[in-house]
Every structure is written in structure tokens, then in C-alpha cells.
Design a protein around this motif. Sequence first.
Motif, mmCIF file in Angstrom:
data_model
loop_
_atom_site.group_PDB
_atom_site.id
_atom_site.type_symbol
_atom_site.label_atom_id
_atom_site.label_comp_id
_atom_site.label_asym_id
_atom_site.label_seq_id
_atom_site.Cartn_x
_atom_site.Cartn_y
_atom_site.Cartn_z
ATOM 1 N N PHE A 31 33.773 15.618 -37.744
ATOM 2 C CA PHE A 31 35.067 16.543 -38.139
ATOM 3 C C PHE A 31 36.251 15.718 -37.808
ATOM 4 C CE2 PHE A 31 38.284 19.327 -36.743
ATOM 5 C CZ PHE A 31 38.408 20.415 -37.610
ATOM 6 N N LYS A 32 37.143 15.774 -38.967
ATOM 7 C CA LYS A 32 38.310 15.338 -38.786
ATOM 8 C C LYS A 32 39.722 15.925 -38.582
ATOM 9 C CE LYS A 32 36.467 11.219 -39.632
ATOM 10 N NZ LYS A 32 36.423 9.962 -38.416
ATOM 11 N N ASN A 33 39.606 16.944 -39.322
ATOM 12 C CA ASN A 33 40.705 17.839 -39.251
ATOM 13 C C ASN A 33 40.442 19.162 -39.989
ATOM 14 O OD1 ASN A 33 43.492 18.245 -39.301
ATOM 15 N ND2 ASN A 33 44.254 16.813 -41.186
ATOM 16 N N GLU A 34 41.428 20.343 -39.886
ATOM 17 C CA GLU A 34 41.378 21.360 -40.637
ATOM 18 C C GLU A 34 42.417 21.585 -41.312
ATOM 19 O OE1 GLU A 34 41.320 25.945 -39.449
ATOM 20 O OE2 GLU A 34 40.338 24.685 -37.988
ATOM 21 N N ALA A 35 42.269 21.827 -42.870
ATOM 22 C CA ALA A 35 43.190 21.937 -43.852
ATOM 23 C C ALA A 35 43.941 23.090 -43.814
ATOM 24 C CB ALA A 35 42.595 21.848 -45.122
ATOM 25 N N GLN A 36 44.672 23.359 -44.665
ATOM 26 C CA GLN A 36 45.673 24.425 -44.731
ATOM 27 C C GLN A 36 44.895 25.818 -44.718
ATOM 28 O OE1 GLN A 36 48.441 24.132 -47.937
ATOM 29 N NE2 GLN A 36 48.462 26.246 -48.363
ATOM 30 N N ILE A 71 37.112 32.348 -42.857
ATOM 31 C CA ILE A 71 36.864 31.310 -43.445
ATOM 32 C C ILE A 71 37.652 30.089 -43.496
ATOM 33 C CG2 ILE A 71 36.158 30.167 -45.841
ATOM 34 C CD1 ILE A 71 35.087 33.057 -46.730
ATOM 35 N N HIS A 72 37.399 28.881 -42.956
ATOM 36 C CA HIS A 72 38.456 27.809 -42.551
ATOM 37 C C HIS A 72 37.919 26.665 -43.750
ATOM 38 C CE1 HIS A 72 40.678 29.579 -39.267
ATOM 39 N NE2 HIS A 72 39.558 30.184 -39.033
ATOM 40 N N CYS A 73 39.131 25.724 -43.990
ATOM 41 C CA CYS A 73 38.499 24.601 -44.655
ATOM 42 C C CYS A 73 38.712 23.384 -43.584
ATOM 43 C CB CYS A 73 39.679 24.253 -45.663
ATOM 44 S SG CYS A 73 39.488 22.663 -46.688
ATOM 45 N N HIS A 74 37.398 22.923 -43.562
ATOM 46 C CA HIS A 74 36.973 21.774 -42.337
ATOM 47 C C HIS A 74 37.047 20.488 -43.104
ATOM 48 C CE1 HIS A 74 35.638 24.915 -39.326
ATOM 49 N NE2 HIS A 74 37.003 24.806 -39.449
ATOM 50 N N CYS A 75 37.758 19.260 -42.651
ATOM 51 C CA CYS A 75 37.511 17.996 -43.564
ATOM 52 C C CYS A 75 36.646 17.249 -42.571
ATOM 53 C CB CYS A 75 38.853 17.342 -43.445
ATOM 54 S SG CYS A 75 40.073 18.211 -44.389
#
Length: 79
Positions: A31-36, A71-75
Motif C-alpha cells: 500500500f502506497k497511498n490513498e487517492a482522492q 469505497i476508497h481508491c488505494h494505490c
Amino acid sequence: MANLIINFSALLMIVLLVSNGLPKAEAQTCFKNEAQEGVCLQVDGGRLCDLLCKTSDLTWFGLCEVEENDIHCHCYGPC
């Protein structure tokens, strides 16, 4: 006889190298980051999420995942 021993040793080394490299060959991502927020609910579902993650780093990818009933956008990217 010596040729047979050399061939067997070479074969054994190849088998050991390949078997040791197999876990590394599998995609290891972290996991790197969570987007907008809200990206996954908008245009094209996960495509926008993936594009946003790639803007940070081309080796990253985005996944829309459920987290705490939202629902989240995970990078994710290489570890």
C-alpha cells in the motif's frame, strides 16, 4: 565421470537458483497511498483510480476497495 559430476552440479545450481527466485518473481506490492475521495464512484469505476495512482508513480496501480462501508481508491506499488 568428471563430466557427469560437473553437469549434475550445474543442474543442481540452476534448480536452487530458480527455486530461490520464485517468491521474488511473484508480484510483491505494498500500500502506497490513498487517492482522492469519491474517485471510484465517478467516471469508469476503477480506471480513474488507476490513472490517479499512476500520476504519482508509473509503477503504481489503483484499486477501488471497500473500507468501513465506503469505497476508497488505494494505490499500490512495488515494495
